[in-house]
Design a protein around this motif. Structure first.
Motif, short mmCIF file in Angstrom:
data_model
loop_
_atom_site.label_atom_id
_atom_site.label_comp_id
_atom_site.label_asym_id
_atom_site.label_seq_id
_atom_site.Cartn_x
_atom_site.Cartn_y
_atom_site.Cartn_z
N LEU A 37 10.46 36.06 24.27
CA LEU A 37 11.77 35.67 23.77
C LEU A 37 12.26 34.37 24.41
CD1 LEU A 37 13.52 39.16 23.78
CD2 LEU A 37 12.55 37.95 21.84
N GLY A 38 11.42 33.75 25.18
CA GLY A 38 11.83 32.51 25.84
C GLY A 38 12.84 32.78 26.94
N SER A 39 13.93 32.07 26.88
CA SER A 39 14.97 32.22 27.91
C SER A 39 15.80 33.48 27.71
CB SER A 39 15.89 31.00 27.90
OG SER A 39 16.53 30.89 26.65
N TYR A 40 15.60 34.19 26.61
CA TYR A 40 16.37 35.40 26.35
C TYR A 40 15.75 36.65 26.98
CZ TYR A 40 18.95 32.58 23.02
OH TYR A 40 19.71 31.60 22.44
N ASN A 41 14.57 36.53 27.56
CA ASN A 41 13.95 37.69 28.22
C ASN A 41 14.83 38.22 29.35
OD1 ASN A 41 11.70 37.95 26.67
ND2 ASN A 41 10.28 37.10 28.16
N VAL A 42 15.30 37.33 30.19
CA VAL A 42 16.13 37.75 31.32
C VAL A 42 17.47 38.28 30.82
CG1 VAL A 42 17.30 36.97 33.41
CG2 VAL A 42 15.02 36.13 32.88
N ALA A 43 18.05 37.62 29.82
CA ALA A 43 19.32 38.09 29.28
C ALA A 43 19.18 39.48 28.67
CB ALA A 43 19.86 37.09 28.26
N GLY A 44 18.09 39.71 27.96
CA GLY A 44 17.85 41.04 27.38
C GLY A 44 17.68 42.10 28.43
N ILE A 85 27.31 36.15 36.79
CA ILE A 85 25.99 36.02 36.16
C ILE A 85 26.02 34.92 35.10
CG2 ILE A 85 24.32 37.21 34.67
CD1 ILE A 85 24.20 38.11 37.57
N VAL A 86 27.06 34.86 34.28
CA VAL A 86 27.16 33.84 33.24
C VAL A 86 27.24 32.45 33.86
CG1 VAL A 86 28.69 32.94 31.44
CG2 VAL A 86 28.11 35.35 31.46
N ILE A 87 28.03 32.30 34.90
CA ILE A 87 28.14 31.01 35.58
C ILE A 87 26.79 30.60 36.17
CG2 ILE A 87 29.17 29.85 37.58
CD1 ILE A 87 31.75 31.44 36.94
N THR A 88 26.07 31.56 36.73
CA THR A 88 24.75 31.27 37.29
C THR A 88 23.79 30.82 36.20
OG1 THR A 88 25.11 32.90 39.03
CG2 THR A 88 22.83 32.23 38.61
N TYR A 92 21.99 27.17 35.97
CA TYR A 92 20.53 27.05 35.87
C TYR A 92 20.12 26.32 34.60
CZ TYR A 92 15.64 28.39 35.52
OH TYR A 92 14.29 28.36 35.39
N TYR A 93 20.79 26.61 33.50
CA TYR A 93 20.42 26.05 32.20
C TYR A 93 20.69 24.53 32.13
CZ TYR A 93 20.10 25.49 27.16
OH TYR A 93 19.75 25.08 25.89
N TYR A 94 21.79 24.08 32.72
CA TYR A 94 22.18 22.68 32.61
C TYR A 94 21.71 21.83 33.77
CZ TYR A 94 24.92 23.85 28.55
OH TYR A 94 25.30 24.28 27.30
N ARG A 95 20.81 22.28 34.57
CA ARG A 95 20.25 21.46 35.66
C ARG A 95 19.14 20.61 35.16
NH1 ARG A 95 20.32 23.91 41.61
NH2 ARG A 95 22.51 24.32 41.61
#
Length: 95
Positions: A37-44, A85-88, A92-95
């Motif tokens: 799922l790409g970057s959605y694996n961790v979110a799932g 978690i959302v802020i983290t 991470y995403y915008y670095r």
């Protein structure tokens, strides 16, 4: 001192249903690792873990029968945790 606590009897059927739900979510979280799922694996995985922890809090830790202010406090702590978690993730995403 007199103890005025109310005791709540929960049926074995209720506990068995919650057990089956927890097992189902565990198997889903194992299965989600096999899907790309790409970057959605961790979110799932975090979403499933949140659902499982909510079930444990609500039924096994008897939050279902607690006073409303305790439910509010737990909700506030969960909201702060989700915000962190959302802020983290955004950091991470915008670095």
């Amino acid at each position: 001192m007199e103890n005025n606590e109310k005791h709540h009897i929960v049926s074995y059927r209720s506990y068995f249903v919650i057990l089956l739900l927890l097992l189902l979510f565990t198997f889903i979280s194992i299965a989600i690792t096999q899907i790309e799922l790409g970057s959605y694996n961790v979110a799932g995985a975090l979403l499933l873990a949140t659902i499982k922890s909510g079930l444990v809090l609500y039924f096994f830790m008897h939050l279902k029968f607690d006073k409303p202010y305790l439910k509010l406090m737990v909700g506030f702590v969960m909201a702060v945790f989700i915000a962190v978690i959302v802020i983290t993730f955004f950091d991470y995403y915008y670095r």
